[in-house]
Design a protein around this motif. Structure first.
Motif, short mmCIF file in Angstrom:
data_model
loop_
_atom_site.label_atom_id
_atom_site.label_comp_id
_atom_site.label_asym_id
_atom_site.label_seq_id
_atom_site.Cartn_x
_atom_site.Cartn_y
_atom_site.Cartn_z
N SER A 163 0.86 -1.18 0.00
CA SER A 163 0.00 0.00 0.00
C SER A 163 0.89 1.23 0.00
O SER A 163 2.13 1.13 0.06
CB SER A 163 -0.92 0.02 1.23
N ALA A 164 0.28 2.39 -0.04
CA ALA A 164 1.06 3.63 0.05
C ALA A 164 1.80 3.70 1.37
O ALA A 164 2.91 4.25 1.46
CB ALA A 164 0.12 4.83 -0.10
N ALA A 165 1.21 3.11 2.42
CA ALA A 165 1.85 3.14 3.73
C ALA A 165 3.11 2.29 3.77
O ALA A 165 4.10 2.66 4.41
CB ALA A 165 0.87 2.67 4.80
N VAL A 167 5.02 1.72 1.18
CA VAL A 167 5.99 2.51 0.41
C VAL A 167 6.61 3.58 1.30
O VAL A 167 7.84 3.76 1.34
CB VAL A 167 5.33 3.16 -0.82
N ALA A 168 5.75 4.30 2.03
CA ALA A 168 6.23 5.37 2.90
C ALA A 168 7.13 4.83 4.01
O ALA A 168 8.17 5.41 4.33
CB ALA A 168 5.04 6.11 3.51
N TYR A 169 6.74 3.70 4.59
CA TYR A 169 7.52 3.11 5.67
C TYR A 169 8.91 2.70 5.19
O TYR A 169 9.93 3.03 5.83
CB TYR A 169 6.77 1.91 6.25
N LEU A 170 8.98 1.99 4.07
CA LEU A 170 10.28 1.55 3.57
C LEU A 170 11.17 2.73 3.20
O LEU A 170 12.37 2.76 3.53
CB LEU A 170 10.10 0.62 2.37
N LEU A 171 10.60 3.71 2.52
CA LEU A 171 11.39 4.88 2.14
C LEU A 171 11.84 5.67 3.36
O LEU A 171 12.95 6.21 3.39
CB LEU A 171 10.59 5.77 1.18
N GLN A 172 10.98 5.75 4.38
CA GLN A 172 11.35 6.45 5.61
C GLN A 172 12.59 5.81 6.25
O GLN A 172 13.55 6.50 6.63
CB GLN A 172 10.19 6.41 6.60
N VAL A 173 12.57 4.49 6.34
CA VAL A 173 13.72 3.78 6.92
C VAL A 173 14.96 4.02 6.08
O VAL A 173 16.06 4.27 6.61
CB VAL A 173 13.42 2.28 7.02
N ALA A 174 14.82 3.98 4.76
CA ALA A 174 15.97 4.12 3.87
C ALA A 174 16.56 5.51 3.92
O ALA A 174 17.79 5.68 4.02
CB ALA A 174 15.56 3.76 2.43
N TRP A 175 15.71 6.54 3.86
CA TRP A 175 16.28 7.88 3.73
C TRP A 175 16.86 8.41 5.04
O TRP A 175 17.61 9.39 5.03
CB TRP A 175 15.31 8.85 3.08
N VAL A 176 16.54 7.81 6.17
CA VAL A 176 17.22 8.20 7.41
C VAL A 176 18.73 8.10 7.22
O VAL A 176 19.48 9.01 7.60
CB VAL A 176 16.77 7.30 8.58
N TYR A 177 19.17 7.02 6.61
CA TYR A 177 20.61 6.78 6.46
C TYR A 177 21.19 7.55 5.29
O TYR A 177 22.32 8.06 5.37
CB TYR A 177 20.86 5.27 6.33
N LEU A 345 0.30 9.34 0.62
CA LEU A 345 1.22 9.79 -0.42
C LEU A 345 1.52 11.28 -0.29
O LEU A 345 2.65 11.72 -0.52
CB LEU A 345 0.65 9.48 -1.80
N THR A 346 0.52 12.06 0.08
CA THR A 346 0.74 13.50 0.28
C THR A 346 1.72 13.72 1.43
O THR A 346 2.66 14.53 1.31
CB THR A 346 -0.59 14.20 0.59
N CYS A 347 1.53 13.01 2.52
CA CYS A 347 2.43 13.14 3.67
C CYS A 347 3.83 12.65 3.32
O CYS A 347 4.83 13.22 3.79
CB CYS A 347 1.89 12.36 4.86
N LEU A 348 3.92 11.61 2.49
CA LEU A 348 5.22 11.10 2.07
C LEU A 348 5.98 12.16 1.28
O LEU A 348 7.18 12.38 1.50
CB LEU A 348 5.02 9.84 1.23
N ALA A 351 7.16 14.93 3.68
CA ALA A 351 8.28 14.50 4.51
C ALA A 351 9.58 14.43 3.70
O ALA A 351 10.64 14.85 4.17
CB ALA A 351 7.97 13.15 5.15
N PHE A 352 9.49 13.88 2.49
CA PHE A 352 10.68 13.77 1.65
C PHE A 352 11.18 15.15 1.24
O PHE A 352 12.39 15.41 1.25
CB PHE A 352 10.36 12.94 0.41
N TRP A 353 10.28 16.04 0.90
CA TRP A 353 10.65 17.40 0.51
C TRP A 353 11.33 18.11 1.68
O TRP A 353 12.30 18.85 1.49
CB TRP A 353 9.42 18.16 0.06
#
Length: 503
Positions: A163-165, A167-177, A345-348, A351-353
């Motif tokens: 789901s979009a969630a 996607v957001a969760y995996l990307l959140q973990v990845a972009w921390v590093y 997706l909007t929140c993702l 957060a990324f921006w």
């Protein structure tokens, strides 16, 4: 479109059993965080402490923040909110009304972090975001009270969920590093390889494991480059669409190893536990098949005992509350799933921006017009840990008080006579990592407004705990600054009086 769908299913899936394990770990860490913070209710969250409400609003408040904890300066009011937060965390741990428990935990965590930003660190941001994405993840489907209410056929359904969630969760973990590596742009990390040497020279965070490897400069240089390039490139293996099981296991093992290593060498509070909890939800399906067979045996035994206990203490009165929200007619025509996915997706994107904006590139700056949308739910993040370079200045505090009998005492050394000798363990001077973070912020000149309140708090607490002849009539907060030089050398000590106060 079919290829995109296949890619999403291979790369961005989450096993719902792994998500359920992550829920349990996150809830346990949240309870631990609440317990540690609760030992400083008066000091950190009341008007009698180091940050009264009027000082918070005048100096450290953002117009888009909200905080239930800022409604009162009484520690008793804070205790009530802490009890509610602990109850919600226990419910989330057990998986009881999980979505509500997660939402309440998230709201109260935001409220708590906004009440005293002077003691927050990067782990708090990650914990906050895990709870936020968790509200949209099905982490209630296994190992929970809620799972008992689901049809028994749930076990026969696919465990992989996209789901979009997810996607957001995996990307959140990845972009921390990735972002923490991008922010480490100084030569300590990129060329010299001296970052870990300087980090382990900071006595305020030095752990026993750090002392063991500190004398070996070549090892420190290797570990510095391994950490930097690992953080920068390793997360991208999560986006590889083949042999995802092995890539995920590689990522998880490296990240867990990294944070265990950090916890043994540096005093980082709960950061390492929060970071480990973040990757548990990425466990691939084959790994969860292996774990699930063993977990179900233990879970079955606990469930039997729980049911036996529930029967023995069953209440003769049962109260049932049924609350339903009636959506407006226009909303009823839109499937709830699409609304949820669009919101995530909007929140993702926000957060990324925001993360891109931390790189301080003019073309990537987060627009002012959207700040409210990011700051109200606290999607703001900054992963500048030891970035762009590691601090070179270190030191320790001397809390020099003068008693009514003109005797000098050091409040940091249980009333011993003050001296300039470095304590055997500077880290041991701090009650917990919250106080260590506070003392770090205390040094910065933009935070000079906080200095007299800490001084008066220490003076009052000492006088309340000691007889009249041992009470102090004035107190000086002194910092012994020690600047670290290359090749295991230090500059001469500097004595800085940061604050002086009288009752």
């Amino acid at each position: 479109m079919h290829l995109l769908q296949q890619y999403l299913q291979r790369v961005f899936y989450a096993d719902v059993r792994a998500l359920s394990l992550m829920r349990i770990w996150v809830a346990a860490v949240l309870l631990l965080d609440i317990g540690i913070r609760a030992t400083d209710l008066e000091a950190h969250y009341s008007n009698m402490g180091v940050l009264p409400l009027h000082v918070l609003h005048a100096n450290a408040w953002n117009q888009y923040f909200f905080s239930l904890h800022a409604l009162s300066g009484l520690w008793q009011f804070q205790a009530m909110l802490f009890l509610v937060a602990a109850g919600a965390a226990v419910a989330m741990l057990l998986g009881y009304h999980t979505r509500w428990a997660t939402a309440i935990s998230w709201v109260l965590l935001l409220s708590l972090q906004n009440r005293n930003p002077l003691i927050t660190q990067s782990g708090d941001s990650l914990l906050r975001m895990l709870l936020f994405w968790g509200m949209f993840l099905p982490w209630h489907r296994h190992y929970s009270v809620d799972a008992r209410k689901i049809s028994p056929s749930i076990d026969s359904k696919p465990t992989q969920y996209v789901s979009a969630a997810t996607v957001a969760y995996l990307l959140q973990v990845a972009w921390v590093y990735v972002f923490t590596a991008l922010l480490k742009s100084g030569p300590d990390w990129t060329t010299d390889g001296t970052a870990l040497y300087y980090a382990l020279s900071i006595d305020q965070v030095l752990m026993p494991g750090g002392k063991l490897i500190y004398p070996y400069p070549e090892l420190l240089k290797f570990l510095t480059h391994a950490t930097y390039y690992g953080e920068l490139y390793l997360p991208f293996v999560l986006l590889i669409p083949w042999r995802t099981t092995w890539w995920r296991l590689l990522f998880i093992m490296c990240i867990v190893g990294l944070h265990i290593g950090i916890s043994l060498t540096l005093f980082v509070g709960l950061f390492y536990l929060i970071s480990i909890s973040a990757v548990i939800g990425l466990l691939p399906t084959p790994a969860m098949d292996f774990l699930d067979r063993r977990l179900r045996v233990g879970y079955g035994r606990v469930q039997q005992r729980w049911e036996g206990l529930a029967k023995s203490v069953a209440s003769p009165v049962r109260v049932q509350v049924n609350v339903q929200w009636q959506a407006p007619r226009w909303a009823q025509r839109i499937p709830r799933k699409y609304v949820r996915e669009a919101l995530v997706l909007t929140c993702l994107v926000l957060a990324f921006w925001w993360n891109l904006g931390t790189l301080r590139k003019p073309a990537l700056q987060f627009p002012k017009a959207l700040e409210a949308a990011a700051l109200v739910p606290r999607l703001d993040q900054n992963w500048s840990m030891f970035a762009p370079n590691v601090f070179k200045d270190d030191g320790w505090y001397i809390l020099e008080g003068i008693t009514t009998t003109n005797k000098k005492v050091d409040l940091n050394q249980q009333g011993k006579e003050p001296d300039t000798v470095k304590p055997a363990s500077v880290m041991g001077l701090f009650k917990n990592d919250r106080w260590r973070k506070y003392s770090e912020n205390y040094l910065f000149s933009p935070n000079a407004y906080m200095r007299p309140y800490y001084c008066f708090y220490l003076l009052r607490r000492w006088n309340e705990a000691h007889p009249k002849q041992e009470q102090i009539q004035e107190l000086s907060v002194i910092y012994m600054k020690e600047f670290t030089l290359p090749n295991y050398k230090t500059a001469p000590l500097q004595r800085e009086v940061l604050c002086h106060c009288k009752p």
